[in-house]
Design a protein around this motif. Structure first.
Motif, PDB file in Angstrom:
ATOM      1  N   UNK A  47       0.832  -1.212   0.000  1.00  0.00           N
ATOM      2  CA  UNK A  47       0.000   0.000   0.000  1.00  0.00           C
ATOM      3  C   UNK A  47       0.864   1.257   0.000  1.00  0.00           C
ATOM      4  N   UNK A  48       2.005   1.192   0.686  1.00  0.00           N
ATOM      5  CA  UNK A  48       2.929   2.332   0.686  1.00  0.00           C
ATOM      6  C   UNK A  48       3.519   2.544  -0.704  1.00  0.00           C
ATOM      7  N   UNK A  49       3.923   1.466  -1.357  1.00  0.00           N
ATOM      8  CA  UNK A  49       4.521   1.569  -2.695  1.00  0.00           C
ATOM      9  C   UNK A  49       3.505   2.118  -3.689  1.00  0.00           C
ATOM     10  N   UNK A  50       2.237   1.710  -3.540  1.00  0.00           N
ATOM     11  CA  UNK A  50       1.210   2.215  -4.450  1.00  0.00           C
ATOM     12  C   UNK A  50       1.004   3.719  -4.316  1.00  0.00           C
ATOM     13  N   UNK A  51       1.324   4.262  -3.139  1.00  0.00           N
ATOM     14  CA  UNK A  51       1.167   5.698  -2.914  1.00  0.00           C
ATOM     15  C   UNK A  51       2.364   6.502  -3.396  1.00  0.00           C
ATOM     16  N   UNK A 114      -4.413  -4.547  10.917  1.00  0.00           N
ATOM     17  CA  UNK A 114      -4.364  -4.431   9.449  1.00  0.00           C
ATOM     18  C   UNK A 114      -5.660  -3.854   8.874  1.00  0.00           C
ATOM     19  N   UNK A 115      -6.845  -4.360   9.237  1.00  0.00           N
ATOM     20  CA  UNK A 115      -8.084  -3.753   8.720  1.00  0.00           C
ATOM     21  C   UNK A 115      -8.281  -2.301   9.161  1.00  0.00           C
ATOM     22  N   UNK A 116      -7.909  -1.989  10.419  1.00  0.00           N
ATOM     23  CA  UNK A 116      -8.042  -0.610  10.887  1.00  0.00           C
ATOM     24  C   UNK A 116      -7.127   0.327  10.123  1.00  0.00           C
ATOM     25  N   UNK A 117      -5.919  -0.149   9.814  1.00  0.00           N
ATOM     26  CA  UNK A 117      -4.970   0.671   9.049  1.00  0.00           C
ATOM     27  C   UNK A 117      -5.533   1.002   7.670  1.00  0.00           C
ATOM     28  N   UNK A 118      -6.057   0.002   6.991  1.00  0.00           N
ATOM     29  CA  UNK A 118      -6.593   0.256   5.655  1.00  0.00           C
ATOM     30  C   UNK A 118      -7.903   1.027   5.708  1.00  0.00           C
ATOM     31  N   UNK A 119      -8.636   0.896   6.828  1.00  0.00           N
ATOM     32  CA  UNK A 119      -9.833   1.695   6.974  1.00  0.00           C
ATOM     33  C   UNK A 119      -9.525   3.175   7.114  1.00  0.00           C
ATOM     34  N   UNK A 120      -8.411   3.494   7.798  1.00  0.00           N
ATOM     35  CA  UNK A 120      -8.022   4.891   7.989  1.00  0.00           C
ATOM     36  C   UNK A 120      -7.294   5.456   6.776  1.00  0.00           C
ATOM     37  N   UNK A 121      -6.396   4.661   6.188  1.00  0.00           N
ATOM     38  CA  UNK A 121      -5.565   5.156   5.090  1.00  0.00           C
ATOM     39  C   UNK A 121      -6.285   5.064   3.749  1.00  0.00           C
ATOM     40  N   UNK A 122      -6.836   3.900   3.462  1.00  0.00           N
ATOM     41  CA  UNK A 122      -7.458   3.672   2.146  1.00  0.00           C
ATOM     42  C   UNK A 122      -8.967   3.804   2.180  1.00  0.00           C
TER      43      UNK A 122
END
Length: 361
Positions: A47-51, A114-122
């Motif tokens: 996800x970091x690389x995609x950004x 992991x789900x919370x991270x993607x919920x906040x970032x993505x």
């Protein structure tokens, strides 16, 4: 050596089906923890690389500088999580008391953090992410119980251990092979065919060569293993079908990883050669509408998609040729088959002692 130590040794040597069925679920979550660490790390890193936004036209970086940055990011995505997973496995092996805490931390990281991270970032739905990750955990636990991780990790280690011997054999097969492959690489007709291939069609070609390789390899492995199971005191009771399958699979996988490493090296060699030899004008003329650059994780690589497809196709052809060449060589038997067969004999002796000790209890 106690039962648990013996079971750990068998799994470490790629023989999970030599373990008694009633003991295969022992320490299941700690044995799955390295994969969970890998899954969390690859999710976050990808996800970091995609950004990351890389401008290939930046004068401060330059074409080759940008290529190195892009390559480093793409390579880091699988490498860093793999290193973390290996480190986790070593910690679990060396510190028995840490098995359960580390496994629980890995489980919480993957199911909650992991789900919370993607919920906040993505801005993804955390509930859906939790359900998806829970499905992955269940599948991972099932695969660990089936011994998939033990089979793959041992086969990869075996392939890497014998890579030096493979390199010596490759130097004998490479001159003629490279002459044919390089000659085909400079044929426009091949570029037109491979450049127009979809990813699924190219994958189908790779699977076709994989099946051909298995049709060649499996009979050889069965012949090599036929003399091992004597059913005497040294080997214990006769092998079951599942145990025979286990022995055959680890040997086939070890050779498959070797051939895959060789194919990857050929692919890299052809891509580098193509970058040096072909001008943009020639590539545009040969590839036409398929002249765009390849993308990995949203990063546009300085390699034409058609060039990469041609390199992959030729690496598949060369890997099958290489497999047939080295498997019939006496030197390859001495460097590859003989060490694996010696290890199989040792495993049969361990199995015999393990079964005797289990029956005594």
């Amino acid at each position: 050596m106690g039962d648990r130590d013996t079971e750990h040794w068998l799994r470490l040597n790629g023989l999970p089906y030599f373990v008694r069925p009633d003991a295969r679920a022992r320490h299941l979550l700690p044995r799955t923890a390295p994969f969970l660490v890998f899954a969390v790390a690859i999710d976050v890193l990808s996800s970091f690389v995609l950004e990351v936004d890389i401008d290939p036209d930046s004068a401060s970086v330059g074409d080759w500088g940008w290529a190195l940055v892009a390559l480093a990011l793409v390579v880091a995505v699988p490498v860093v999580p793999s290193v973390l997973a290996v480190a986790t496995a070593r910690v679990l092996r060396s510190r028995t008391r840490a098995k359960t805490p580390v496994a629980l931390v890995a489980l919480v990281l993957y199911l909650v953090v992991d789900p919370l991270y993607f919920g906040l970032v993505a801005h993804e739905n955390p509930v859906a992410s939790v359900a998806q990750n829970a499905g992955v955990v269940v599948a991972a636990l099932a695969a660990t119980w089936m011994g998939v991780g033990a089979l793959l990790s041992w086969a990869l280690r075996a392939a890497l251990r014998q890579f030096g011997a493979l390199g010596q054999l490759a130097t004998r097969a490479l001159p003629i092979l490279m002459l044919v492959v390089v000659f085909a690489f400079f044929a426009r007709a091949l570029w037109e065919v491979t450049g127009s291939m979809s990813a699924s069609r190219l994958l189908g070609v790779a699977v076709f060569f994989l099946v051909l390789g298995l049709l060649f390899t499996v009979p050889i492995m069965r012949r090599e293993l036929s003399a091992l199971d004597g059913g005497d005191e040294a080997t214990g009771p006769p092998l079951s079908r599942l145990e025979r399958f286990n022995l055959a699979v680890v040997m086939v996988l070890a050779q498959a990883f070797q051939v895959a490493i060789f194919a990857a090296l050929v692919c890299v060699f052809l891509v580098v050669l193509g970058r040096l030899a072909f001008s943009d004008e020639v590539l545009n003329l040969w590839l036409g509408a398929n002249a765009g650059n390849a993308e990995v994780l949203g990063i546009e690589l300085p390699v034409r998609t058609g060039m990469l497809k041609t390199a992959v196709f030729l690496s598949c052809v060369s890997s099958l040729n290489f497999l047939v060449s080295v498997s019939t060589a006496a030197a390859y038997r001495a460097s590859f088959y003989d060490p694996l067969l010696d290890q199989a004999r040792s495993a049969l002796a361990v199995r015999a002692a393990y079964r005797d000790e289990s029956q005594a209890h």
